[in-house]
Design a protein around this motif. Sequence first.
Motif, short mmCIF file in Angstrom:
data_model
loop_
_atom_site.label_atom_id
_atom_site.label_comp_id
_atom_site.label_asym_id
_atom_site.label_seq_id
_atom_site.Cartn_x
_atom_site.Cartn_y
_atom_site.Cartn_z
N SER A 107 0.84 -1.19 0.00
CA SER A 107 0.00 0.00 0.00
C SER A 107 0.88 1.25 0.00
N GLN A 161 -7.22 2.75 1.60
CA GLN A 161 -7.75 2.67 0.23
C GLN A 161 -6.79 1.96 -0.72
N LYS A 183 -9.52 -2.87 0.51
CA LYS A 183 -10.08 -1.51 0.38
C LYS A 183 -11.61 -1.55 0.26
#
Lengths: 258, 273
Positions: free
Chosen positions: B173, B197, B202
Amino acid sequence: MTFTANASRAILVLLHWIVYLHDTYLSVKWLVISWILGTAYSLNEDSELVRADASKLRKKPRHLSVILQYTNTSGVEALIEDTVNVVCWSIAAGLNRLTVYERTGILKEDCDLLQKILNNRLQSYMSAEFCTEVKLYVPHTGRSIGPESGFLVSLISEEDGKETIVDLTKSFCEMSAKDQLNDQDITVEMVDSHLQKLVVPEPDLLIVTGKDSYLYGYPPWQLRVCEIYFTNKSSPLDYVSFLKGCINYSGANITLGR
Amino acid sequence: MSLGSWISAFPLFQYGNELIQRGLYEVLATGTLPQHIGFIMDGNRRYAKERQVEVKEGHTSGFESLLELLDILYRIKIPMITVYAFSVENFHRPPHEVQAIMELVQRSVVQLCQLGDFADQYDVQVRILGDRSLIPPLVDAAIETAVQRTIKNKTAVLNICFAYTARLDIALSMRSIVKESKEGRFKSPITQQTIEQHMFSKGDPPVDILIRSSGAQRLSDFLLWECNDDTLIAFVDCYWPMFTGFQLFKILLRWSLLYSTKIKRKLIYSDQN
């Protein structure tokens, strides 16, 4: 088997009550036991007893971490008392380092006071030949007090968790903008080495105080395979829980996927 | 054979057992239910060893046990379940076992997603979370075709963590955030949400309960980021294939009690202010 909605609801409330009463019974039972134990031994003054208990362990955690709870009613004093106790037990048990997590960060606000109380207690607690000094370290500010050779106690809070990972990402972005870092260089090992320096390495054993089994915002990166022991008591961390956590750890066999 | 297991082998007993269990879950469903449950299915191998059967059979009964639990959970409409099938660390196991698990996961995923089978019955979308580049291409392709078949299902989700570790998830990420920021795609500052996210999970609701079987009290690099705060952690002292609906019920009951007291506490608190 079908229930009408109301009957089902009533049964659910009843079941909740059963769980609640069962928990209350357990905590009352525990209060009685700890009162009896407390009158029989005075653990806070006896390091020999802790040493004897620890010597029976097959395997000791090198790095212990505890989650302590701050409440408005008991205040910072209770928190300091808990910290002092667990530092004493850890030193007596021969552990290498300790990390104390307290969510709000109120514990690390007044390190000087904590250091003073700790040193006073250690002098009376440990027998002369084992007397050790403590080095308090607050990773977030980089501040440390006490001699370099002292028993290392790190004080961390919620900001050392996800927020530190966010900060690290931000500084990676800045480095990448200046072409000092390629995104492919970001690996688990690389992030780990940064977070070990910025916070603490992963502990071997984490003892969690608090009535329910939650992790209270503890730094996620450091939770990887460490043994977790929930005391499931809202009362302060007592010696029996500390010992139980260590016993649990000594029986644990980490296979790491193999 | 003990008397207990002899009695429990009676069809009538099993039928009664199932009825009671179903009733209990119906009762539970009248309260608030968790939105997301995670499972670490540990102990398949030790279960096999104890029964002196092949490791492969242990994994197979583990899968059957999972199906039973999924059946219960999707019936009471729990929208999301995440299971830990295979960690990156598991690649270090003996090659024949790795291959056996790969085959089993492949077979299980294909079976789960088949038309008219489990996934369609409960309208479940199956997703694979993990570093797909580590999965052998043939296995990956087979899984991908199977998973694609469930993409239209909307009622519930089953996340299968395969070639997954939480640390890898966080590091990847971070990597994609750095890459995107280098390309100048970020307008707003980076926050915890930005990291979330960019993770495998996510958009998923927060994990309410994490259950680990086999008595080991560790997270073993599973959902570290997701479980460090508001997740009830339950370590169960039995091997995964022996984990029953009743044990699951006890955990869900505790969660629902905790949830309702938390809501009440919040109400009192907001009254005071």
